[in-house]
Design a protein around this motif. Structure first.
Motif, PDB file in Angstrom:
ATOM      1  N   LEU A  57       0.844  -1.205   0.000  1.00 21.65           N
ATOM      2  CA  LEU A  57       0.000   0.000   0.000  1.00 21.65           C
ATOM      3  C   LEU A  57       0.870   1.243   0.000  1.00 21.65           C
ATOM      4  O   LEU A  57       0.624   2.196  -0.738  1.00 21.65           O
ATOM      5  N   ALA A  58       1.913   1.217   0.835  1.00 20.11           N
ATOM      6  CA  ALA A  58       2.780   2.389   0.933  1.00 20.11           C
ATOM      7  C   ALA A  58       3.473   2.635  -0.404  1.00 20.11           C
ATOM      8  O   ALA A  58       3.548   3.775  -0.865  1.00 20.11           O
ATOM      9  N   SER A  59       3.950   1.563  -1.039  1.00 19.13           N
ATOM     10  CA  SER A  59       4.692   1.767  -2.274  1.00 19.13           C
ATOM     11  C   SER A  59       3.748   2.188  -3.403  1.00 19.13           C
ATOM     12  O   SER A  59       4.176   2.769  -4.383  1.00 19.13           O
ATOM     13  N   ALA A  60       2.463   1.900  -3.237  1.00 23.52           N
ATOM     14  CA  ALA A  60       1.495   2.379  -4.228  1.00 23.52           C
ATOM     15  C   ALA A  60       1.085   3.816  -3.934  1.00 23.52           C
ATOM     16  O   ALA A  60       0.145   4.331  -4.539  1.00 23.52           O
ATOM     17  N   GLY A  61       1.762   4.418  -2.965  1.00 27.45           N
ATOM     18  CA  GLY A  61       1.471   5.814  -2.657  1.00 27.45           C
ATOM     19  C   GLY A  61       0.174   5.995  -1.906  1.00 27.45           C
ATOM     20  O   GLY A  61      -0.495   7.009  -2.021  1.00 27.45           O
ATOM     21  N   ARG A  62      -0.215   4.973  -1.148  1.00 28.03           N
ATOM     22  CA  ARG A  62      -1.471   5.069  -0.396  1.00 28.03           C
ATOM     23  C   ARG A  62      -1.170   4.979   1.086  1.00 28.03           C
ATOM     24  O   ARG A  62      -1.017   3.893   1.631  1.00 28.03           O
ATOM     25  N   PRO A  63      -1.105   6.125   1.746  1.00 28.92           N
ATOM     26  CA  PRO A  63      -0.766   6.151   3.174  1.00 28.92           C
ATOM     27  C   PRO A  63      -1.784   5.339   3.979  1.00 28.92           C
ATOM     28  O   PRO A  63      -2.957   5.266   3.619  1.00 28.92           O
ATOM     29  N   LEU A  64      -1.306   4.729   5.042  1.00 28.02           N
ATOM     30  CA  LEU A  64      -2.236   3.911   5.818  1.00 28.02           C
ATOM     31  C   LEU A  64      -1.939   3.968   7.296  1.00 28.02           C
ATOM     32  O   LEU A  64      -0.842   4.331   7.718  1.00 28.02           O
ATOM     33  N   MET A  65      -2.969   3.630   8.044  1.00 31.97           N
ATOM     34  CA  MET A  65      -2.832   3.481   9.486  1.00 31.97           C
ATOM     35  C   MET A  65      -2.935   1.998   9.823  1.00 31.97           C
ATOM     36  O   MET A  65      -3.644   1.249   9.149  1.00 31.97           O
ATOM     37  N   VAL A  66      -2.201   1.585  10.839  1.00 30.91           N
ATOM     38  CA  VAL A  66      -2.263   0.196  11.278  1.00 30.91           C
ATOM     39  C   VAL A  66      -2.751   0.176  12.719  1.00 30.91           C
ATOM     40  O   VAL A  66      -2.262   0.935  13.561  1.00 30.91           O
ATOM     41  N   VAL A 126       1.503   4.767   9.695  1.00 26.38           N
ATOM     42  CA  VAL A 126       1.462   5.129  11.106  1.00 26.38           C
ATOM     43  C   VAL A 126       0.805   3.989  11.870  1.00 26.38           C
ATOM     44  O   VAL A 126      -0.269   3.500  11.491  1.00 26.38           O
ATOM     45  N   LEU A 127       1.470   3.551  12.927  1.00 21.42           N
ATOM     46  CA  LEU A 127       0.961   2.411  13.686  1.00 21.42           C
ATOM     47  C   LEU A 127       0.675   2.791  15.134  1.00 21.42           C
ATOM     48  O   LEU A 127       1.408   3.579  15.725  1.00 21.42           O
ATOM     49  N   SER A 128      -0.387   2.196  15.686  1.00 20.09           N
ATOM     50  CA  SER A 128      -0.657   2.375  17.107  1.00 20.09           C
ATOM     51  C   SER A 128      -1.656   1.323  17.579  1.00 20.09           C
ATOM     52  O   SER A 128      -2.140   0.518  16.788  1.00 20.09           O
ATOM     53  N   THR A 129      -1.931   1.398  18.875  1.00 18.95           N
ATOM     54  CA  THR A 129      -2.929   0.483  19.426  1.00 18.95           C
ATOM     55  C   THR A 129      -4.321   1.047  19.179  1.00 18.95           C
ATOM     56  O   THR A 129      -4.508   2.249  18.999  1.00 18.95           O
ATOM     57  N   ALA A 130      -5.315   0.172  19.230  1.00 14.52           N
ATOM     58  CA  ALA A 130      -6.701   0.614  19.064  1.00 14.52           C
ATOM     59  C   ALA A 130      -7.060   1.631  20.141  1.00 14.52           C
ATOM     60  O   ALA A 130      -7.741   2.617  19.871  1.00 14.52           O
ATOM     61  N   VAL A 161     -12.732   3.679  16.345  1.00 13.35           N
ATOM     62  CA  VAL A 161     -11.664   4.040  15.398  1.00 13.35           C
ATOM     63  C   VAL A 161     -12.098   3.997  13.936  1.00 13.35           C
ATOM     64  O   VAL A 161     -11.368   4.482  13.067  1.00 13.35           O
ATOM     65  N   ALA A 162     -13.271   3.426  13.666  1.00 14.57           N
ATOM     66  CA  ALA A 162     -13.615   3.163  12.263  1.00 14.57           C
ATOM     67  C   ALA A 162     -13.811   4.442  11.452  1.00 14.57           C
ATOM     68  O   ALA A 162     -13.708   4.418  10.227  1.00 14.57           O
ATOM     69  N   SER A 163     -14.065   5.554  12.116  1.00 11.86           N
ATOM     70  CA  SER A 163     -14.227   6.799  11.365  1.00 11.86           C
ATOM     71  C   SER A 163     -12.895   7.333  10.861  1.00 11.86           C
ATOM     72  O   SER A 163     -12.862   8.290  10.089  1.00 11.86           O
ATOM     73  N   LEU A 164     -11.797   6.730  11.309  1.00  9.70           N
ATOM     74  CA  LEU A 164     -10.483   7.239  10.919  1.00  9.70           C
ATOM     75  C   LEU A 164     -10.031   6.719   9.561  1.00  9.70           C
ATOM     76  O   LEU A 164      -9.022   7.173   9.042  1.00  9.70           O
ATOM     77  N   PHE A 165     -10.743   5.730   9.017  1.00  8.64           N
ATOM     78  CA  PHE A 165     -10.296   5.191   7.731  1.00  8.64           C
ATOM     79  C   PHE A 165     -11.487   4.954   6.809  1.00  8.64           C
ATOM     80  O   PHE A 165     -12.621   4.852   7.258  1.00  8.64           O
ATOM     81  N   GLU A 166     -11.163   4.884   5.518  1.00  4.53           N
ATOM     82  CA  GLU A 166     -12.219   4.648   4.541  1.00  4.53           C
ATOM     83  C   GLU A 166     -12.409   3.174   4.245  1.00  4.53           C
ATOM     84  O   GLU A 166     -13.517   2.692   4.075  1.00  4.53           O
TER      85      GLU A 166
END
Lengths: 452, 379, 535
Positions: A57-66, A126-130, A161-166
């Motif tokens: 995902l990152a290499s496709a230029g799509r930032p993500l949260m974990v 960006v990674l973090s706990t729920a 947390v679900a509102s933080l991602f699409e």
């Protein structure tokens, strides 16, 4: 039911796993659904999948949260990402308490750490706990998220947390311990969004059309363990081991003394399973004889010059303390085992409860059976996930210490469970799974009367 | 279907046991009292076997068809149960309402588009054997007919410990695809889609017994398959309109299978009894007491709501100082200590090995408790 | 059950008398509780049979449904109940004090303090048993969606006024019970079992008569004997000496006494309706009144023992001094009462049949917080509760044997003194990898420390972490001194609220999206009533 692919002749585990992974990545990167669910049995490469999906995902230029569930899981993922792609900028969002993350992260220049999400804006991953993510407000949603250990995440935690991602990739092991709440939640049983249920059950109840994948191969469990664990705990989603019976070998330089601990070690080295059975007796949780037996088995495992040969390397790896773990049901049992091991001069062996061993992997595990010596079986001790975790942490062998009489205890267990309308029954239940595991272990039994 | 979830051992292969069954049956009749007909084992009683499968006394008495209520009364500890006539009337009225008009409402709850067209064969006949045979025939015909069919109060037989138990489900529905569904009608309400979980659990265990019995019939009918989901029909909210919910009884099935298989123990238990043992309630209290004590019980407070003999067993457990009388979970932390006296002696240092973690924990508990209560006394 | 409570039960078994489980009272008790003892009809959901209700133990109000299958009579009962209960609930509504509450400003999205009213006290409702609490909830559910003629002139069977309102209040009280430590609605059996251990099982403790017998037996009798009599004793007619505390009645009572009385009432009513002239109508009316009186007498005799037992239970529990933190929890109950008062006054609709996704998650989160708070507060209020935590290694008492000043190695060093203590307890402080924190009470708040290491058996070192002021040196009195006796807990003394959940209209796709909002909100629809809805 159609025959599971695992039973097909000519099954190529590597190819099957690669096909599954390719399908998952395709749906994640190019699919039209907002979510993708992946069931991963023990040791099926869940973390590898998460890291790979994140990198693609990152290499496709799509930032993500974990989103992971514990700080240890988050730190582990950060380190794995760094190992795979050292130049990738990674953000570690952490709590504002003292010692919020693994110090090893300080050695990685590409990892930026902060307690504020705004400080990490613009970083690819960006990674973090729920729990920490739940406090992030007022930011632009991420296009992608990966939710790790999603079956151990509670539905209300996902709600926060679900509102933080699409859209998101949900990965987890349905066979491990379910999330729980410290207060009753029966009033919501049967509701699709029961806040005490697992995140995945809510997600699928509302989005039944989401693609669901399954990793079909356990790379951790040996050929001796995968069929039992698959049959007992994953009857409707079978998997198989990635290695064959000849790929793993556990041997010992020091021959058996003929003692029961040595004999059960040899049985486990040979067959992958060993049951050291002590005489029937009702005992307190910290049964001194069982704890002592456990410590002696560990001591002998380390003293006998064990060597584990596996597909990972042409040369056998010495069976050192860090490759052995002890699993218990309760914390006081773990504490008693630690004390007994210390008294025998053993250090460096991980001793913990099933909850804390989730997601971890060892060459040999020594397990105190949750029902050993108990006068009664409780829902806690019967929980399917607890036994599943304890029986699926090993790459070579698992030795179970147990008092005789557990089969009878199970047979005499009153079956008066309440039933909530509308709740999907989790199957198999612990009672049944315990019966089938015990039946298998009985074939690898060594009886021992300590002190004799 | 995976082998570990499979059908399990046939509880009582009816044909193979024809010869061996006679002496057992005789022995059990003697225990019951020669003039006493066996107390019929219905599905509720079979389901209740799982409530305390560790209790040999209950297993034997139920297996022998002893009237436990009469026995308890003869022992001087009558069971306090009984049904209110209000509840009884309400239950009957609701079932009649559900089944009125040829069961069209019931069938509609199963999603049948044209319930009026469903077949409703008459399964009445003389005697339980006749009704069982009539039911089996109707099930076979319905399965062959490939049409929605409602069987009102069919009768099924299940051999338990050498004795046939006759079971009467509220209804069985045969689907056109050969699927059979057990229907349980209960008069407790489904309120906003949920119902008392204890009552639903009991209904599920009872339905599982019917499913097992139906599977014996289905095994001989080509194309038939018994559903492991049953339909529970209850009044909706505060009305008397029926509403339904599908309940997955796979768990209850696997437990019931295993417990029925263990009912073979009835023979062993009966064989182990001393001569002259009798549970005939017309016997003297002393004789009955001795007979009942000849077979072990596993009393727990949950028995009070599930077994007619519970008050008797509670009295004995209390006399013996058994800690289980305070609840099954009490044993959990007490290790090998099983009586009140043992535990208190250990706690107060009068007995017990301090190296035993249970004894050590009890002593610490006693000391901490005394310290806290003393602090209260001293202000 | 914790081992220390098991021990108390065993002591009670041996002595024949209940043993204390608490040294303070862990629930606030109102000076003027409203006691409600309800009875229901067997086999019928929501068909009340009768009740005793009131705030004066000498003068309860008896409400009876002489024929529970008659909707009009049930409505009359509920209307009477509303007439008794609502004025009591209302009587606390206008005695308020100013208070502050945090709210989110809709314009700026910032948290701001808002001045609001808080009722100085709240009405407390007491029922005999846990099933009584369930019944309050059921009554609330059965009433709050009813429509009065005023609300809906076309309602086929309009409910008398106030019934929907009472339904909303009972629903609120029934829901509040689920919050750990809440005291708006309590039951006598839970109050007693919280404070005493009997020599019987917790299942048997659900019987108010038996439970009370263990704690407060009649003169000259052991608790065990009295309990047995309360549980199973019957008179010559086969009726229980101690009738159940409701809402279920004893089947023997139903069959032998109640059913004939109701039949007689039905007959009298039929005769009255069929009366042909004034004279016979008068006579028939007299017979009807007598028949109704008979039902009332029967129910009164069933209800009175539970009424008195409930008040007796209150006496016993009230004799214990209230724990200091129970008052703090009662303040939360006052907020709960005030909040519902405000919702009713604002004309909000009745509580929905089912919680929304966000609503359910909020309730679960707040109950988990309250559960942790309750466990901590009870232990801090009561050495006997703390003893149980010490036994499980979650707390330890200690004596300070050494204090060594130390500071953080940061640009602005802050104090982190090392405190060495000796303890005879066995705290679960280490073994795993994670850092263990401990807490002690200090100046009405708490101070935390981290476990450093065991020095020897029973001797350990802690590092203080906070509450020492802002200066380089700790503020006076914030660091323990040698010889101090301190009880440390492994659980925090205060609870932090969880994360904020989305607003219901922002419910994410994972949870079904925002709840449907249309004109005819499904949650508010009254229950369908059919003509043959006789129950």
């Amino acid at each position: 039911m159609t025959r599971p692919p695992a039973d097909r002749p000519g099954f190529d585990p590597g190819a099957e796993a690669a096909r599954a992974t390719a399908g998952i990545l395709h749906d994640t990167l190019h699919g039209t659904h907002r979510g993708v669910v992946v069931d991963s049995p023990p040791g099926a490469g869940k973390s590898t999948l998460v890291v790979r999906a994140a990198l693609e995902l990152a290499s496709a230029g799509r930032p993500l949260m974990v989103v992971a569930q514990t700080n240890a899981q988050v730190d582990d993922l950060v380190l794995r990402l760094a190992e795979k792609q050292p130049d990738l900028p990674v953000g570690r969002l952490h709590s504002s308490e003292s010692d919020p993350y693994d110090k090893a992260l300080d050695d990685l220049p590409q990892v930026r750490k902060s307690a504020k999400a705004a400080d990490l804006a613009g970083i690819d991953v960006v990674l973090s706990t729920a729990a920490k993510w739940a406090h992030v407000k007022g930011v632009e949603p991420w296009r992608h998220a990966i939710v790790d250990e999603a079956y151990q995440m509670r539905s209300d935690s996902l709600l926060a947390v679900a509102s933080l991602f699409e859209q998101a990739l949900f990965v987890g092991d349905p066979g491990q311990l379910d999330p729980f709440s410290i207060v009753g939640a029966d009033q919501w049983a049967g509701l699709s969004y029961d806040p005490s249920a697992s995140a995945v059950s809510t997600l699928l109840a509302h989005n039944p059309q989401l693609p669901q994948h399954r990793l079909p191969v356990s790379w951790r469990l040996p050929a001796s363990a995968a069929p039992l664990v698959s049959d007992a705990f994953y009857p409707y989603t079978p998997f198989r081991s990635g290695t064959g019976p000849e790929d793993r070998r556990l041997s010992f330089g020091v021959p058996s003394s003929g003692s029961a601990p040595d004999r059960v070690i040899d049985e486990a080295a040979e067959s992958g399973w060993g049951l050291l059975e002590l005489p029937a007796r009702h005992t307190p949780r910290t049964d001194p004889e069982a704890v002592g037996a456990l410590a002696q088995v560990v001591r002998r495992l380390l003293d006998r010059g064990g060597a584990a040969l596996s597909e990972r390397s042409p040369d056998p790896t010495p069976l050192t303390a860090d490759r052995v773990a002890v699993g218990t049901a309760h914390r006081d049992q773990a504490a008693a085992v630690r004390a007994a091991l210390a008294a025998l001069g053993v250090t460096g062996v991980a001793v913990d409860t099933a909850n804390r061993l989730q997601g971890r992997e060892f060459d040999v595990t020594v397990v105190l059976h949750p029902l050993s010596g108990r006068p009664d079986a409780t829902a806690f001790h019967l929980e399917t996930g607890r036994l599943c975790v304890l029986a699926s942490r090993h790459r070579h062998a698992c030795i179970v210490i147990c008092r005789e009489g557990v089969t009878g205890l199970l047979d005499e267990h009153p079956s008066t469970e309440p039933v909530q309308l509308g709740v999907t029954v989790k199957f198999p239940d612990g009672w049944e799974a315990n019966h089938s595991v015990l039946a298998h272990l009985a074939e690898h039994r060594v009886r021992w009367v300590p002190g004799r | 279907m995976n082998a570990s979830l499979g059908s399990g051992p046939d509880p009582t292969p009816p044909t193979a046991r024809a010869d061996a069954g006679v002496p057992v049956r005789q022995r059990l009749a003697e225990l019951r009292g020669p003039t006493r007909p066996p107390h019929p084992l219905d599905a509720r009683a079979l389901a209740a076997l799982a409530a305390n499968p560790g209790c040999e006394r209950r297993t034997l008495l139920d297996g022998a068809g002893v009237d436990k209520a009469a026995l308890a009364a003869a022992l001087g500890s009558p069971a306090p149960y009984g049904q209110s006539q209000f509840a009884f009337m309400r239950g009957n009225a609701f079932e009649a309402r559900v089944k009125s008009d040829g069961g069209t409402e019931l069938l509609r709850l199963l999603g049948v588009a044209d319930p009026e067209a469903a077949l409703t064969p008459d399964v009445s006949a003389a005697g339980p054997e006749g009704r069982t045979a009539r039911t089996a025939l109707a099930l076979r015909e319905a399965t062959t007919a490939k049409a929605w069919t409602l069987l009102d109060h069919p009768m099924l037989a299940l051999e338990v410990a050498g004795t046939p138990a006759y079971l009467e489900p509220d209804a069985v529905v045969v689907h056109p695809d050969g699927h059979w569904t057990v229907v349980e009608i209960k008069s407790f309400p489904m309120l906003d889609g949920s119902a008392d979980p204890a009552k639903v659990g009991a209904a599920a265990r009872q339905a599982a017994v019917y499913v097992l019995a139906l599977e014996r019939v289905a095994a001989r009918v080509p194309g038939a398959e018994v559903g492991h989901h049953v339909l529970l029909v209850c009044p909706k909210d505060f009305s008397n309109l029926p509403t339904g919910s599908v309940v997955d009884v796979r768990k209850q099935l696997s437990v019931t299978r295993r417990q029925l298989a263990r009912m073979r123990r009835v023979e062993e238990l009966a064989a182990a009894l001393p001569g002259g043992t009798s549970f005939d309630p017309s016997g003297s209290t002393e004789e009955l007491l001795a007979s009942v004590e000849a077979v072990g019980a596993a009393y727990a407070p949950e028995c009070l709501a599930a077994c007619e003999l519970a008050f008797h067993c509670r009295g004995r457990a209390r006399e013996a100082g058994a800690v289980e009388a305070l609840g099954r979970s009490v044993r959990g932390e007490l290790g090998g200590l099983s009586t009140v006296a043992e535990v208190l002696d250990a706690a107060h240092g009068r007995a017990g090995d301090p190296a035993d973690p249970a004894v050590a924990a009890l002593r610490r508990a006693a000391a901490l408790r005394a310290e806290a209560l003393a602090a209260r006394g001293g202000g | 059950m914790s081992l220390i409570n098991t021990l108390a039960r065993l002591e009670a078994t041996r002595s024949g008398h209940a043993q204390p489980l608490a040294t303070t009272r862990h629930r606030h008790l109102s000076d003027r509780p409203l006691v409600l003892v309800p009875l229901t009809t067997a086999g019928e959901a929501g068909a009340p049979l009768g009740a005793l209700v009131g705030t004066d133990r000498e003068a309860p109000r008896l409400l009876v449904v002489p024929q529970p299958r008659d909707r009009d009579l049930r409505f009359a009962f509920l209307a009477d109940l509303a007439e008794t209960v609502l004025p009591h609930l209302d009587s606390y509504a206008d005695d308020t004090e100013p208070a502050e509450r945090n709210e989110t400003d809709p314009e700026t999205g910032k948290r701001v303090k808002v001045e609001v009213e808080l009722c100085r006290d709240a009405p407390q409702l007491i029922v005999p048993s846990r099933s009584g609490i369930d019944y309050v909830r059921l009554l609330g559910r059965s009433m709050r969606f009813r429509r009065t003629a005023e609300q809906d002139p076309d309602a086929p069977y309009p409910a008398p006024p106030h019934i929907p309102l009472l339904g909303r209040w009972l629903t609120h009280y029934g829901e509040r019970v689920r919050t750990p430590g809440a005291a708006l609605l309590l039951c006598a059996t839970d109050l007693l079992s919280r404070h005493w251990a009997t020599g019987q099982s917790s299942l048997e403790d659900l019987h108010l008569g038996a439970l009370l017998a263990w704690i407060d037996p009649p003169e000259g009798e052991s608790g065990a004997e009295a309990a047995r009599r309360a549980e199973t004793g019957r008179d010559a007619r086969g009726q229980l000496l101690c009738p159940p505390a409701g809402p279920a009645t004893d089947p023997a009572f139903d069959n032998a006494l109640l059913a004939p009385a109701i039949d007689a009432y039905d007959l009298a009513r039929k005769n009255f309706a069929g009366a042909e002239d004034g004279g016979s109508a008068d006579a028939r009316l007299g017979e009807l009144a007598a028949a109704e009186r008979h039902v009332r007498d029967l129910l009164s005799a069933q209800l009175l023992p539970a009424w008195h037992a409930t008040w007796r239970a209150l006496d016993l529990v009230r004799a214990l001094p209230e724990g200091p933190r129970a008052a703090e929890r009662w303040t939360r109950d006052r907020w709960s009462y005030t909040g519902h008062r405000d919702r009713v006054r604002a004309g909000e609709p009745p509580q929905p049949r089912r919680d929304s996704a966000v609503g359910a998650a909020q309730k679960l989160a707040s109950r988990e917080t309250e559960q942790a708070r309750l466990e901590a507060q009870e232990a801090l209020d009561d050495p006997l509760v703390m003893a149980a935590r010490r036994l499980t290694g979650e707390a330890f008492t200690s004596e300070v044997t050494g204090v060594e000043p130390a500071w953080t190695e940061t640009k602005r060093p802050t104090p982190r003194p090392l405190v060495t203590v000796r303890t005879a307890d066995l705290p679960q402080l280490g073994g795993g990898d994670e850092q263990v924190k401990v807490y002690r009470s200090l100046d009405g708040g708490s101070q935390s420390a981290e476990f450093v290491r065991w020095e020897a058996a029973g001797v350990l070192t802690l590092r203080l972490l906070n509450a020492m002021g802002r200066a380089k040196d700790p503020a006076p009195g914030t660091v323990p001194e040698v010889g101090d006796r301190i009880c440390w807990t492994l659980f925090p003394h205060e609870q932090r609220g969880g994360a904020k959940l989305p607003d219901p209209e922002d419910t994410p796709w994972t949870h079904g999206g925002p709840p449907a909002v249309d004109g005819d909100d499904a949650h508010e629809r009254p229950d369908p009533i059919t003509p043959d809805d006789l129950l």
